[in-house]
Design a protein around this motif. Structure first.
Motif, PDB file in Angstrom:
ATOM      1  N   ALA A 102      75.437  23.573  15.597  1.00 20.17           N
ATOM      2  CA  ALA A 102      74.531  24.709  15.399  1.00 20.17           C
ATOM      3  C   ALA A 102      74.326  25.480  16.697  1.00 20.17           C
ATOM      4  CB  ALA A 102      73.192  24.215  14.851  1.00 20.17           C
ATOM      5  N   GLN A 103      74.180  24.754  17.796  1.00 19.78           N
ATOM      6  CA  GLN A 103      73.977  25.400  19.093  1.00 19.78           C
ATOM      7  C   GLN A 103      75.208  26.205  19.504  1.00 19.78           C
ATOM      8  OE1 GLN A 103      72.897  22.618  22.178  1.00 19.78           O
ATOM      9  NE2 GLN A 103      72.080  24.202  23.518  1.00 19.78           N
ATOM     10  N   GLU A 104      76.395  25.671  19.240  1.00 12.48           N
ATOM     11  CA  GLU A 104      77.630  26.348  19.620  1.00 12.48           C
ATOM     12  C   GLU A 104      77.837  27.653  18.845  1.00 12.48           C
ATOM     13  OE1 GLU A 104      79.911  25.853  21.873  1.00 12.48           O
ATOM     14  OE2 GLU A 104      79.279  23.958  22.721  1.00 12.48           O
ATOM     15  N   ILE A 105      77.356  27.706  17.598  1.00 11.79           N
ATOM     16  CA  ILE A 105      77.537  28.932  16.808  1.00 11.79           C
ATOM     17  C   ILE A 105      76.329  29.865  16.928  1.00 11.79           C
ATOM     18  CG2 ILE A 105      79.104  27.822  15.179  1.00 11.79           C
ATOM     19  CD1 ILE A 105      76.834  27.596  13.180  1.00 11.79           C
ATOM     20  N   GLY A 106      75.370  29.509  17.800  1.00  7.86           N
ATOM     21  CA  GLY A 106      74.251  30.401  18.083  1.00  7.86           C
ATOM     22  C   GLY A 106      73.021  30.231  17.223  1.00  7.86           C
ATOM     23  N   ASN A 107      72.992  29.178  16.389  1.00  6.45           N
ATOM     24  CA  ASN A 107      71.823  28.931  15.538  1.00  6.45           C
ATOM     25  C   ASN A 107      70.878  27.988  16.294  1.00  6.45           C
ATOM     26  OD1 ASN A 107      69.964  28.472  13.529  1.00  6.45           O
ATOM     27  ND2 ASN A 107      71.484  28.040  11.930  1.00  6.45           N
ATOM     28  N   ASN A 108      70.186  28.537  17.291  1.00  5.72           N
ATOM     29  CA  ASN A 108      69.392  27.697  18.199  1.00  5.72           C
ATOM     30  C   ASN A 108      68.184  27.056  17.526  1.00  5.72           C
ATOM     31  OD1 ASN A 108      71.170  28.318  20.234  1.00  5.72           O
ATOM     32  ND2 ASN A 108      69.904  29.916  21.131  1.00  5.72           N
ATOM     33  N   LYS A 109      67.578  27.757  16.584  1.00  3.71           N
ATOM     34  CA  LYS A 109      66.402  27.200  15.897  1.00  3.71           C
ATOM     35  C   LYS A 109      66.783  25.949  15.121  1.00  3.71           C
ATOM     36  CE  LYS A 109      62.712  28.422  12.660  1.00  3.71           C
ATOM     37  NZ  LYS A 109      62.149  29.495  11.788  1.00  3.71           N
ATOM     38  N   GLU A 110      67.892  26.012  14.404  1.00  2.00           N
ATOM     39  CA  GLU A 110      68.363  24.858  13.648  1.00  2.00           C
ATOM     40  C   GLU A 110      68.823  23.743  14.588  1.00  2.00           C
ATOM     41  OE1 GLU A 110      69.586  22.362  10.490  1.00  2.00           O
ATOM     42  OE2 GLU A 110      68.119  23.967  10.716  1.00  2.00           O
ATOM     43  N   ALA A 111      69.449  24.117  15.707  1.00  6.45           N
ATOM     44  CA  ALA A 111      69.895  23.115  16.688  1.00  6.45           C
ATOM     45  C   ALA A 111      68.705  22.329  17.219  1.00  6.45           C
ATOM     46  CB  ALA A 111      70.633  23.806  17.834  1.00  6.45           C
ATOM     47  N   LEU A 112      67.627  23.015  17.574  1.00  8.26           N
ATOM     48  CA  LEU A 112      66.440  22.351  18.109  1.00  8.26           C
ATOM     49  C   LEU A 112      65.831  21.422  17.065  1.00  8.26           C
ATOM     50  CD1 LEU A 112      64.598  22.085  20.544  1.00  8.26           C
ATOM     51  CD2 LEU A 112      63.255  24.008  19.672  1.00  8.26           C
ATOM     52  N   ARG A 113      65.835  21.846  15.800  1.00  6.77           N
ATOM     53  CA  ARG A 113      65.309  20.988  14.735  1.00  6.77           C
ATOM     54  C   ARG A 113      66.132  19.703  14.634  1.00  6.77           C
ATOM     55  NH1 ARG A 113      65.759  19.453   9.439  1.00  6.77           N
ATOM     56  NH2 ARG A 113      67.829  20.408   9.218  1.00  6.77           N
ATOM     57  N   CYS A 114      67.444  19.823  14.722  1.00  2.00           N
ATOM     58  CA  CYS A 114      68.316  18.647  14.634  1.00  2.00           C
ATOM     59  C   CYS A 114      68.093  17.704  15.813  1.00  2.00           C
ATOM     60  CB  CYS A 114      69.782  19.088  14.595  1.00  2.00           C
ATOM     61  SG  CYS A 114      70.263  19.952  13.079  1.00  2.00           S
ATOM     62  N   PHE A 115      67.961  18.257  17.012  1.00  2.45           N
ATOM     63  CA  PHE A 115      67.747  17.416  18.187  1.00  2.45           C
ATOM     64  C   PHE A 115      66.394  16.698  18.115  1.00  2.45           C
ATOM     65  CE2 PHE A 115      70.604  20.696  20.395  1.00  2.45           C
ATOM     66  CZ  PHE A 115      71.745  19.970  20.077  1.00  2.45           C
ATOM     67  N   ASN A 116      65.382  17.387  17.627  1.00  3.77           N
ATOM     68  CA  ASN A 116      64.064  16.745  17.454  1.00  3.77           C
ATOM     69  C   ASN A 116      64.142  15.638  16.412  1.00  3.77           C
ATOM     70  OD1 ASN A 116      62.632  18.233  19.372  1.00  3.77           O
ATOM     71  ND2 ASN A 116      62.192  19.886  17.942  1.00  3.77           N
ATOM     72  N   GLN A 117      64.926  15.855  15.349  1.00  4.11           N
ATOM     73  CA  GLN A 117      65.092  14.837  14.322  1.00  4.11           C
ATOM     74  C   GLN A 117      65.779  13.606  14.889  1.00  4.11           C
ATOM     75  OE1 GLN A 117      63.808  14.754  11.453  1.00  4.11           O
ATOM     76  NE2 GLN A 117      64.871  13.053  10.449  1.00  4.11           N
ATOM     77  N   PHE A 118      66.774  13.811  15.749  1.00  9.82           N
ATOM     78  CA  PHE A 118      67.438  12.689  16.420  1.00  9.82           C
ATOM     79  C   PHE A 118      66.414  11.866  17.190  1.00  9.82           C
ATOM     80  CE2 PHE A 118      69.117  10.685  20.173  1.00  9.82           C
ATOM     81  CZ  PHE A 118      70.349  10.159  19.803  1.00  9.82           C
ATOM     82  N   GLN A 119      65.612  12.534  18.002  1.00 10.24           N
ATOM     83  CA  GLN A 119      64.655  11.811  18.848  1.00 10.24           C
ATOM     84  C   GLN A 119      63.568  11.129  18.029  1.00 10.24           C
ATOM     85  OE1 GLN A 119      63.470  14.868  21.687  1.00 10.24           O
ATOM     86  NE2 GLN A 119      65.114  14.291  23.101  1.00 10.24           N
ATOM     87  N   GLN A 120      63.292  11.654  16.853  1.00  8.98           N
ATOM     88  CA  GLN A 120      62.256  11.059  16.013  1.00  8.98           C
ATOM     89  C   GLN A 120      62.704   9.737  15.404  1.00  8.98           C
ATOM     90  OE1 GLN A 120      60.613  13.773  13.106  1.00  8.98           O
ATOM     91  NE2 GLN A 120      59.763  12.120  11.873  1.00  8.98           N
ATOM     92  N   ILE A 121      63.986   9.635  15.022  1.00 12.35           N
ATOM     93  CA  ILE A 121      64.442   8.411  14.341  1.00 12.35           C
ATOM     94  C   ILE A 121      65.224   7.480  15.268  1.00 12.35           C
ATOM     95  CG2 ILE A 121      64.540   9.591  12.108  1.00 12.35           C
ATOM     96  CD1 ILE A 121      67.595   9.638  12.392  1.00 12.35           C
ATOM     97  N   HIS A 122      65.527   7.923  16.469  1.00 16.79           N
ATOM     98  CA  HIS A 122      66.309   7.107  17.405  1.00 16.79           C
ATOM     99  C   HIS A 122      65.521   5.865  17.818  1.00 16.79           C
ATOM    100  CE1 HIS A 122      68.024   6.278  21.539  1.00 16.79           C
ATOM    101  NE2 HIS A 122      69.092   6.220  20.773  1.00 16.79           N
TER     102      HIS A 122
END
Length: 474
Positions: free
Chosen positions: A260-280
Protein backbone atom coordinates in the motif's frame (compact mmCIF):
# COMPACT_ATOMS: atom_id res chain seq x y z
CA UNK A 1 -38.25 7.50 71.67
CA UNK A 2 -38.38 9.33 68.34
CA UNK A 3 -34.64 9.94 68.53
CA UNK A 4 -34.05 6.19 69.06
CA UNK A 5 -36.15 5.29 66.03
CA UNK A 6 -34.21 7.79 63.89
CA UNK A 7 -30.89 6.36 65.11
CA UNK A 8 -31.96 2.82 64.24
CA UNK A 9 -33.06 3.93 60.75
CA UNK A 10 -29.75 5.73 60.18
CA UNK A 11 -27.82 2.63 61.28
CA UNK A 12 -29.91 0.41 58.98
CA UNK A 13 -29.29 2.80 56.04
CA UNK A 14 -25.55 2.82 56.72
CA UNK A 15 -25.54 -0.98 56.84
CA UNK A 16 -27.35 -1.17 53.50
CA UNK A 17 -24.91 1.37 52.06
CA UNK A 18 -21.89 -0.59 53.30
CA UNK A 19 -23.33 -3.83 51.91
CA UNK A 20 -23.93 -2.15 48.53
CA UNK A 21 -20.41 -0.73 48.45
CA UNK A 22 -18.92 -4.10 49.38
CA UNK A 23 -21.01 -5.82 46.71
CA UNK A 24 -19.87 -3.29 44.10
CA UNK A 25 -16.21 -3.65 45.08
CA UNK A 26 -16.42 -7.42 45.13
CA UNK A 27 -18.20 -7.46 41.80
CA UNK A 28 -15.63 -5.12 40.32
CA UNK A 29 -12.79 -7.28 41.59
CA UNK A 30 -14.40 -10.40 40.17
CA UNK A 31 -15.02 -8.62 36.87
CA UNK A 32 -11.44 -7.34 36.80
CA UNK A 33 -10.07 -10.82 37.50
CA UNK A 34 -12.29 -12.31 34.79
CA UNK A 35 -11.23 -9.63 32.32
CA UNK A 36 -7.56 -10.22 33.18
CA UNK A 37 -7.96 -13.98 32.77
CA UNK A 38 -9.72 -13.48 29.44
CA UNK A 39 -6.98 -11.15 28.24
CA UNK A 40 -4.26 -13.59 29.29
CA UNK A 41 -6.11 -16.42 27.56
CA UNK A 42 -6.41 -14.41 24.33
CA UNK A 43 -2.71 -13.55 24.49
CA UNK A 44 -1.76 -17.20 25.00
CA UNK A 45 -3.97 -18.18 22.07
CA UNK A 46 -2.24 -15.63 19.83
CA UNK A 47 1.20 -16.79 21.00
CA UNK A 48 0.43 -20.43 20.20
CA UNK A 49 -1.09 -19.45 16.87
CA UNK A 50 1.84 -17.24 15.89
CA UNK A 51 4.33 -20.00 16.75
CA UNK A 52 2.50 -22.59 14.66
CA UNK A 53 2.08 -20.26 11.71
CA UNK A 54 5.71 -19.12 11.86
CA UNK A 55 6.88 -22.72 11.67
CA UNK A 56 4.49 -23.45 8.81
CA UNK A 57 5.54 -20.32 6.86
CA UNK A 58 9.21 -21.06 7.45
CA UNK A 59 8.76 -24.55 6.03
CA UNK A 60 6.81 -23.26 3.04
CA UNK A 61 9.43 -20.64 2.18
CA UNK A 62 12.25 -23.18 2.39
CA UNK A 63 10.46 -25.76 0.27
CA UNK A 64 9.04 -23.29 -2.27
CA UNK A 65 12.30 -21.45 -2.92
CA UNK A 66 14.51 -24.59 -2.55
CA UNK A 67 17.33 -22.23 -1.64
CA UNK A 68 20.00 -22.71 1.02
CA UNK A 69 20.22 -18.98 1.64
CA UNK A 70 16.50 -18.84 2.46
CA UNK A 71 16.96 -21.93 4.65
CA UNK A 72 19.88 -20.29 6.44
CA UNK A 73 17.86 -17.10 7.00
CA UNK A 74 14.91 -19.01 8.40
CA UNK A 75 17.22 -20.95 10.69
CA UNK A 76 19.05 -17.93 12.04
CA UNK A 77 16.38 -15.25 11.91
CA UNK A 78 13.40 -17.26 13.10
CA UNK A 79 14.15 -20.74 14.36
CA UNK A 80 17.34 -19.86 16.22
CA UNK A 81 16.05 -16.51 17.48
CA UNK A 82 13.23 -17.38 19.85
CA UNK A 83 12.01 -15.45 22.84
CA UNK A 84 11.33 -18.49 25.03
CA UNK A 85 9.39 -16.47 27.62
CA UNK A 86 6.67 -15.87 24.99
CA UNK A 87 6.33 -19.54 23.96
CA UNK A 88 3.58 -21.00 26.17
CA UNK A 89 3.77 -24.73 25.39
CA UNK A 90 6.58 -27.31 25.53
CA UNK A 91 5.23 -29.11 22.44
CA UNK A 92 6.19 -26.06 20.37
CA UNK A 93 9.76 -26.31 21.67
CA UNK A 94 9.81 -30.00 20.70
CA UNK A 95 8.72 -29.12 17.16
CA UNK A 96 11.35 -26.42 16.85
CA UNK A 97 14.14 -28.66 18.13
CA UNK A 98 13.34 -31.31 15.53
CA UNK A 99 13.17 -28.71 12.76
CA UNK A 100 16.54 -27.25 13.76
CA UNK A 101 18.09 -30.72 13.56
CA UNK A 102 16.73 -31.12 10.03
CA UNK A 103 18.10 -27.79 8.81
CA UNK A 104 21.54 -27.74 10.45
CA UNK A 105 23.32 -29.78 7.75
CA UNK A 106 21.96 -27.63 4.89
CA UNK A 107 22.97 -24.16 6.04
CA UNK A 108 25.24 -22.14 3.75
CA UNK A 109 28.93 -21.93 4.57
CA UNK A 110 30.65 -18.87 6.01
CA UNK A 111 32.29 -17.94 2.69
CA UNK A 112 28.94 -17.77 0.89
CA UNK A 113 27.45 -15.79 3.74
CA UNK A 114 30.27 -13.23 3.56
CA UNK A 115 29.84 -13.00 -0.21
CA UNK A 116 26.11 -12.33 0.17
CA UNK A 117 26.64 -9.71 2.84
CA UNK A 118 29.18 -7.98 0.58
CA UNK A 119 26.64 -7.97 -2.26
CA UNK A 120 24.08 -6.53 0.14
CA UNK A 121 26.44 -3.65 1.01
CA UNK A 122 26.85 -2.90 -2.70
CA UNK A 123 23.08 -3.02 -3.22
CA UNK A 124 22.61 -0.39 -0.52
CA UNK A 125 25.32 1.81 -2.02
CA UNK A 126 23.84 1.50 -5.52
CA UNK A 127 20.33 2.31 -4.26
CA UNK A 128 21.53 5.37 -2.38
CA UNK A 129 23.55 6.61 -5.35
CA UNK A 130 20.68 6.11 -7.80
CA UNK A 131 18.18 7.90 -5.60
CA UNK A 132 20.49 10.83 -5.02
CA UNK A 133 21.20 11.11 -8.76
CA UNK A 134 17.48 11.03 -9.55
CA UNK A 135 16.93 14.01 -7.22
CA UNK A 136 20.11 15.91 -7.93
CA UNK A 137 18.14 19.02 -8.96
CA UNK A 138 15.66 18.71 -6.10
CA UNK A 139 16.25 21.49 -3.58
CA UNK A 140 14.88 19.25 -0.81
CA UNK A 141 18.06 17.18 -0.85
CA UNK A 142 20.02 20.31 0.15
CA UNK A 143 17.47 21.85 2.48
CA UNK A 144 16.52 18.57 4.13
CA UNK A 145 19.10 15.86 3.34
CA UNK A 146 17.36 13.23 5.47
CA UNK A 147 14.27 12.25 3.48
CA UNK A 148 16.02 11.00 0.33
CA UNK A 149 18.53 8.94 2.32
CA UNK A 150 15.90 7.53 4.66
CA UNK A 151 13.78 6.44 1.70
CA UNK A 152 16.77 4.81 0.01
CA UNK A 153 17.80 2.88 3.14
CA UNK A 154 14.19 1.79 3.67
CA UNK A 155 13.82 0.60 0.08
CA UNK A 156 16.81 -1.74 0.31
CA UNK A 157 15.56 -3.25 3.56
CA UNK A 158 17.56 -5.49 5.85
CA UNK A 159 19.54 -8.39 4.38
CA UNK A 160 16.62 -10.72 5.24
CA UNK A 161 14.28 -8.91 2.85
CA UNK A 162 16.86 -7.65 0.35
CA UNK A 163 17.99 -11.13 -0.71
CA UNK A 164 14.42 -12.23 -1.43
CA UNK A 165 13.72 -9.17 -3.53
CA UNK A 166 17.04 -9.49 -5.42
CA UNK A 167 17.08 -13.26 -6.03
CA UNK A 168 17.16 -12.80 -9.81
CA UNK A 169 20.54 -11.10 -9.42
CA UNK A 170 21.99 -14.42 -8.23
CA UNK A 171 20.88 -16.36 -11.32
CA UNK A 172 24.35 -17.75 -12.02
CA UNK A 173 24.74 -19.30 -8.57
CA UNK A 174 21.23 -20.74 -8.75
CA UNK A 175 21.75 -22.18 -12.26
CA UNK A 176 24.84 -23.97 -11.02
CA UNK A 177 22.74 -25.47 -8.23
CA UNK A 178 25.16 -23.97 -5.75
CA UNK A 179 22.49 -23.18 -3.19
CA UNK A 180 19.95 -25.92 -3.91
CA UNK A 181 18.88 -27.87 -0.84
CA UNK A 182 19.89 -31.52 -0.63
CA UNK A 183 17.22 -34.07 -1.59
CA UNK A 184 17.54 -35.80 1.79
CA UNK A 185 16.77 -32.55 3.63
CA UNK A 186 13.76 -31.85 1.41
CA UNK A 187 12.39 -35.33 2.11
CA UNK A 188 12.89 -34.77 5.84
CA UNK A 189 11.00 -31.46 5.64
CA UNK A 190 8.09 -33.16 3.86
CA UNK A 191 7.88 -35.72 6.65
CA UNK A 192 8.11 -32.98 9.25
CA UNK A 193 5.06 -31.28 7.70
CA UNK A 194 2.99 -34.34 8.65
CA UNK A 195 4.16 -34.12 12.26
CA UNK A 196 3.40 -30.37 12.32
CA UNK A 197 -0.19 -31.11 11.26
CA UNK A 198 -0.67 -33.57 14.15
CA UNK A 199 0.83 -31.17 16.72
CA UNK A 200 -1.23 -28.29 15.36
CA UNK A 201 -4.42 -30.30 15.82
CA UNK A 202 -3.54 -31.12 19.43
CA UNK A 203 -2.49 -27.55 20.33
CA UNK A 204 -5.53 -25.96 18.73
CA UNK A 205 -7.85 -28.23 20.71
CA UNK A 206 -5.85 -27.60 23.88
CA UNK A 207 -6.10 -23.80 23.54
CA UNK A 208 -9.53 -23.67 21.89
CA UNK A 209 -8.26 -22.02 18.71
CA UNK A 210 -10.64 -21.73 15.74
CA UNK A 211 -9.38 -23.68 12.74
CA UNK A 212 -9.86 -20.71 10.39
CA UNK A 213 -6.87 -19.02 12.10
CA UNK A 214 -4.51 -21.87 11.18
CA UNK A 215 -2.72 -21.50 7.85
CA UNK A 216 -2.60 -24.67 5.77
CA UNK A 217 -0.14 -25.68 3.08
CA UNK A 218 -2.30 -24.50 0.16
CA UNK A 219 -2.92 -21.06 1.72
CA UNK A 220 0.76 -20.58 2.48
CA UNK A 221 1.83 -21.64 -1.00
CA UNK A 222 -0.59 -19.12 -2.54
CA UNK A 223 0.61 -16.46 -0.10
CA UNK A 224 4.27 -17.08 -1.01
CA UNK A 225 3.46 -16.78 -4.72
CA UNK A 226 1.61 -13.50 -4.12
CA UNK A 227 4.74 -12.08 -2.47
CA UNK A 228 6.66 -12.83 -5.68
CA UNK A 229 4.24 -10.71 -7.74
CA UNK A 230 6.29 -7.82 -9.24
CA UNK A 231 3.26 -5.62 -9.97
CA UNK A 232 2.75 -3.83 -6.64
CA UNK A 233 -0.85 -2.79 -7.29
CA UNK A 234 -1.77 -6.35 -8.26
CA UNK A 235 0.13 -7.70 -5.25
CA UNK A 236 -1.83 -5.41 -2.95
CA UNK A 237 -5.19 -6.48 -4.44
CA UNK A 238 -4.30 -10.16 -4.08
CA UNK A 239 -3.22 -9.67 -0.46
CA UNK A 240 -6.43 -7.80 0.27
CA UNK A 241 -8.49 -10.76 -0.95
CA UNK A 242 -6.93 -13.25 1.50
CA UNK A 243 -7.38 -11.07 4.62
CA UNK A 244 -9.99 -13.36 6.22
CA UNK A 245 -7.49 -16.24 6.39
CA UNK A 246 -4.40 -14.20 7.34
CA UNK A 247 -5.83 -11.56 9.69
CA UNK A 248 -4.09 -13.10 12.74
CA UNK A 249 -0.71 -13.51 11.01
CA UNK A 250 1.50 -10.41 11.61
CA UNK A 251 3.85 -10.71 8.56
CA UNK A 252 0.80 -10.58 6.30
CA UNK A 253 0.06 -7.05 7.55
CA UNK A 254 3.64 -6.00 6.92
CA UNK A 255 3.57 -7.06 3.26
CA UNK A 256 0.13 -5.61 2.70
CA UNK A 257 1.12 -2.31 4.33
CA UNK A 258 4.36 -2.18 2.36
CA UNK A 259 2.50 -2.72 -0.92
CA UNK A 260 0.00 0.00 0.00
CA UNK A 261 2.82 2.40 0.85
CA UNK A 262 4.62 1.69 -2.43
CA UNK A 263 1.51 2.52 -4.50
CA UNK A 264 0.87 5.71 -2.50
CA UNK A 265 -2.04 4.57 -0.32
CA UNK A 266 -0.46 5.88 2.89
CA UNK A 267 -3.63 5.86 5.00
CA UNK A 268 -4.20 2.17 4.34
CA UNK A 269 -0.48 1.44 4.84
CA UNK A 270 -0.53 3.04 8.30
CA UNK A 271 -3.64 1.03 9.22
CA UNK A 272 -1.88 -2.20 8.22
CA UNK A 273 1.27 -1.36 10.18
CA UNK A 274 -0.79 -0.52 13.28
CA UNK A 275 -2.63 -3.83 12.89
CA UNK A 276 0.71 -5.65 12.78
CA UNK A 277 1.85 -4.01 16.01
CA UNK A 278 -1.47 -4.73 17.69
CA UNK A 279 -1.36 -8.51 17.15
CA UNK A 280 2.42 -9.05 17.14
CA UNK A 281 3.43 -11.25 20.09
CA UNK A 282 7.22 -10.91 20.16
CA UNK A 283 7.93 -14.60 19.58
CA UNK A 284 11.33 -13.67 18.16
CA UNK A 285 14.07 -11.80 20.00
CA UNK A 286 15.08 -9.90 16.87
CA UNK A 287 12.17 -9.82 14.45
CA UNK A 288 13.01 -8.41 10.98
CA UNK A 289 9.31 -7.84 10.35
CA UNK A 290 8.88 -5.77 13.51
CA UNK A 291 11.92 -3.64 12.60
CA UNK A 292 10.73 -3.08 9.02
CA UNK A 293 7.20 -2.22 10.09
CA UNK A 294 8.54 0.39 12.50
CA UNK A 295 10.78 1.83 9.76
CA UNK A 296 7.93 2.05 7.26
CA UNK A 297 5.67 3.59 9.88
CA UNK A 298 8.15 6.31 10.87
CA UNK A 299 8.41 7.36 7.22
CA UNK A 300 4.64 7.86 7.19
CA UNK A 301 4.32 9.77 10.46
CA UNK A 302 7.65 11.62 10.80
CA UNK A 303 6.32 14.94 9.50
CA UNK A 304 3.44 15.23 11.98
CA UNK A 305 3.92 12.72 14.83
CA UNK A 306 4.91 13.81 18.31
CA UNK A 307 8.46 12.98 19.33
CA UNK A 308 7.43 10.29 21.86
CA UNK A 309 5.47 8.34 19.25
CA UNK A 310 8.36 8.58 16.81
CA UNK A 311 10.94 7.46 19.39
CA UNK A 312 8.74 4.52 20.39
CA UNK A 313 9.01 3.15 16.85
CA UNK A 314 12.72 3.95 16.66
CA UNK A 315 13.25 1.91 19.83
CA UNK A 316 11.36 -0.96 18.16
CA UNK A 317 13.72 -0.77 15.18
CA UNK A 318 16.80 -0.99 17.38
CA UNK A 319 15.47 -3.67 19.72
CA UNK A 320 14.74 -5.88 16.69
CA UNK A 321 18.05 -5.32 14.86
CA UNK A 322 21.39 -7.08 15.23
CA UNK A 323 24.75 -5.38 14.68
CA UNK A 324 24.78 -6.83 11.14
CA UNK A 325 21.58 -4.92 10.34
CA UNK A 326 23.62 -1.75 9.83
CA UNK A 327 21.05 -0.33 7.41
CA UNK A 328 18.40 -0.40 10.14
CA UNK A 329 20.82 1.23 12.58
CA UNK A 330 21.76 3.92 10.04
CA UNK A 331 18.06 4.56 9.42
CA UNK A 332 17.43 5.04 13.16
CA UNK A 333 20.50 7.28 13.46
CA UNK A 334 19.27 9.51 10.65
CA UNK A 335 15.80 9.72 12.20
CA UNK A 336 17.23 10.65 15.59
CA UNK A 337 19.44 13.25 13.90
CA UNK A 338 16.46 14.64 12.06
CA UNK A 339 14.54 14.87 15.35
CA UNK A 340 17.39 16.85 16.93
CA UNK A 341 18.73 14.07 19.17
CA UNK A 342 22.38 14.35 18.10
CA UNK A 343 23.62 12.31 21.07
CA UNK A 344 21.63 9.16 20.24
CA UNK A 345 22.31 9.58 16.52
CA UNK A 346 26.03 9.80 17.25
CA UNK A 347 26.04 6.66 19.37
CA UNK A 348 24.33 4.71 16.58
CA UNK A 349 26.73 5.95 13.89
CA UNK A 350 29.68 4.96 16.10
CA UNK A 351 28.05 1.55 16.66
CA UNK A 352 28.12 0.93 12.91
CA UNK A 353 31.70 2.15 12.57
CA UNK A 354 32.92 0.15 15.59
CA UNK A 355 31.43 -3.01 14.05
CA UNK A 356 33.28 -2.42 10.79
CA UNK A 357 30.26 -1.31 8.76
CA UNK A 358 31.58 1.60 6.74
CA UNK A 359 29.78 1.09 3.43
CA UNK A 360 27.78 4.28 4.01
CA UNK A 361 30.98 6.41 3.85
CA UNK A 362 33.15 4.20 1.66
CA UNK A 363 33.01 5.99 -1.70
CA UNK A 364 32.74 9.54 -3.07
CA UNK A 365 29.15 8.88 -4.14
CA UNK A 366 28.21 7.71 -0.66
CA UNK A 367 29.99 10.67 0.93
CA UNK A 368 27.95 13.04 -1.21
CA UNK A 369 24.77 11.06 -0.54
CA UNK A 370 24.84 10.67 3.23
CA UNK A 371 27.47 13.22 4.30
CA UNK A 372 25.21 16.19 5.05
CA UNK A 373 22.63 14.12 6.91
CA UNK A 374 25.26 12.29 8.97
CA UNK A 375 27.33 15.32 9.91
CA UNK A 376 24.75 18.08 10.15
CA UNK A 377 24.65 19.08 13.83
CA UNK A 378 26.49 15.88 14.78
CA UNK A 379 28.55 15.47 17.91
CA UNK A 380 32.14 16.61 17.50
CA UNK A 381 33.52 13.12 18.25
CA UNK A 382 31.30 11.59 15.57
CA UNK A 383 32.23 14.33 13.09
CA UNK A 384 35.94 13.77 13.70
CA UNK A 385 35.65 9.97 13.53
CA UNK A 386 33.91 10.08 10.15
CA UNK A 387 36.26 12.68 8.71
CA UNK A 388 39.30 10.72 9.93
CA UNK A 389 38.00 7.54 8.26
CA UNK A 390 37.25 9.41 5.04
CA UNK A 391 40.76 10.89 5.04
CA UNK A 392 42.24 7.39 5.18
CA UNK A 393 40.24 6.31 2.14
CA UNK A 394 42.30 6.59 -1.06
CA UNK A 395 39.15 6.54 -3.19
CA UNK A 396 38.01 9.88 -1.76
CA UNK A 397 39.63 12.97 -3.28
CA UNK A 398 40.19 16.30 -1.56
CA UNK A 399 37.55 18.04 -3.62
CA UNK A 400 35.04 15.56 -2.11
CA UNK A 401 36.22 16.63 1.33
CA UNK A 402 35.94 20.31 0.42
CA UNK A 403 32.42 19.68 -0.90
CA UNK A 404 31.59 17.90 2.33
CA UNK A 405 33.01 20.78 4.30
CA UNK A 406 30.84 23.24 2.40
CA UNK A 407 27.71 21.15 2.90
CA UNK A 408 28.00 20.66 6.64
CA UNK A 409 29.35 23.35 8.93
CA UNK A 410 32.33 25.58 9.62
CA UNK A 411 34.86 23.20 11.12
CA UNK A 412 38.54 22.52 11.31
CA UNK A 413 38.48 20.19 8.31
CA UNK A 414 40.98 22.39 6.48
CA UNK A 415 43.43 21.84 9.32
CA UNK A 416 42.99 18.11 8.87
CA UNK A 417 44.18 18.30 5.26
CA UNK A 418 46.93 20.87 5.95
CA UNK A 419 49.62 18.35 5.02
CA UNK A 420 48.06 18.07 1.59
CA UNK A 421 48.52 21.81 1.09
CA UNK A 422 52.10 21.56 2.34
CA UNK A 423 52.82 19.00 -0.40
CA UNK A 424 51.86 21.35 -3.22
CA UNK A 425 55.05 22.59 -4.91
CA UNK A 426 55.58 25.17 -7.66
CA UNK A 427 59.12 25.00 -9.15
CA UNK A 428 60.36 28.07 -11.06
CA UNK A 429 64.04 27.28 -11.66
CA UNK A 430 65.22 26.32 -15.14
CA UNK A 431 66.80 23.17 -13.82
CA UNK A 432 66.57 21.34 -10.56
CA UNK A 433 66.85 17.89 -9.08
CA UNK A 434 63.07 17.60 -9.54
CA UNK A 435 63.25 18.77 -13.14
CA UNK A 436 66.65 17.62 -14.52
CA UNK A 437 65.56 17.69 -18.16
CA UNK A 438 64.10 21.17 -17.97
CA UNK A 439 60.80 19.81 -19.33
CA UNK A 440 58.88 23.09 -19.05
CA UNK A 441 61.59 25.22 -20.63
CA UNK A 442 59.16 27.52 -22.32
CA UNK A 443 57.29 28.40 -19.15
CA UNK A 444 60.01 27.72 -16.58
CA UNK A 445 57.30 26.30 -14.30
CA UNK A 446 56.89 22.90 -12.72
CA UNK A 447 53.97 22.09 -10.44
CA UNK A 448 53.64 19.10 -8.10
CA UNK A 449 50.22 18.10 -6.70
CA UNK A 450 49.40 15.15 -4.39
CA UNK A 451 47.28 12.57 -6.18
CA UNK A 452 44.35 13.25 -3.82
CA UNK A 453 44.00 16.66 -5.46
CA UNK A 454 43.81 15.22 -8.96
CA UNK A 455 40.68 14.02 -10.70
CA UNK A 456 41.05 11.57 -13.59
CA UNK A 457 42.36 13.09 -16.83
CA UNK A 458 42.47 16.54 -15.26
CA UNK A 459 44.02 19.66 -16.79
CA UNK A 460 45.42 22.13 -14.25
CA UNK A 461 45.45 25.78 -15.33
CA UNK A 462 47.45 28.43 -13.45
CA UNK A 463 46.49 32.09 -13.91
CA UNK A 464 49.15 34.75 -13.30
CA UNK A 465 48.76 38.50 -13.43
CA UNK A 466 51.58 41.00 -13.66
CA UNK A 467 52.24 44.38 -15.22
CA UNK A 468 52.14 42.89 -18.70
CA UNK A 469 48.73 41.32 -18.20
CA UNK A 470 47.29 37.87 -17.45
CA UNK A 471 48.97 34.62 -18.41
CA UNK A 472 47.62 31.08 -18.32
CA UNK A 473 49.80 28.01 -17.86
CA UNK A 474 48.29 24.54 -18.48
Amino acid sequence: MIIGIVKRRVIVCLQFALISIYTLISGSCVYAEEAKAKLNNEQTQLQVLECLNLIAVSLTHIMTYNDKVILDQEYNTIINNLNLSNIPDADIITLLQELMDLLTTSKINDRDREYLLSRFDKNVQTELKNRVKSRIFDTDIVINPYTTILTAVLSTGSFYFNYRSQMDAYAKEKEEGKWAIEVKTMQGLNNFYKKLLKYSWELMRRYNLPDKWRLDEKQLSDYTNILKEPDLAKRYRKLERIESSFQKFPPYWYYRGQSAQEIGNNKEALRCFNQFQQIHQGILRKDPYAASVAMCKTMLIMEHADINTLKSDLELILSNSDDDDWGNILFAALQYGRAGDADTAGKLILRNLDNGHIAFIDSPDMIRAVGPALLLNSRIDVFNRIIDMVLKNDKVKNYDLLWLYGQTRNSDILKKIRLEFDSVLLQTEDKSILNPLNIFKGNNLLMFLPTRWMIDNALVTLNFKDESGEKKFN
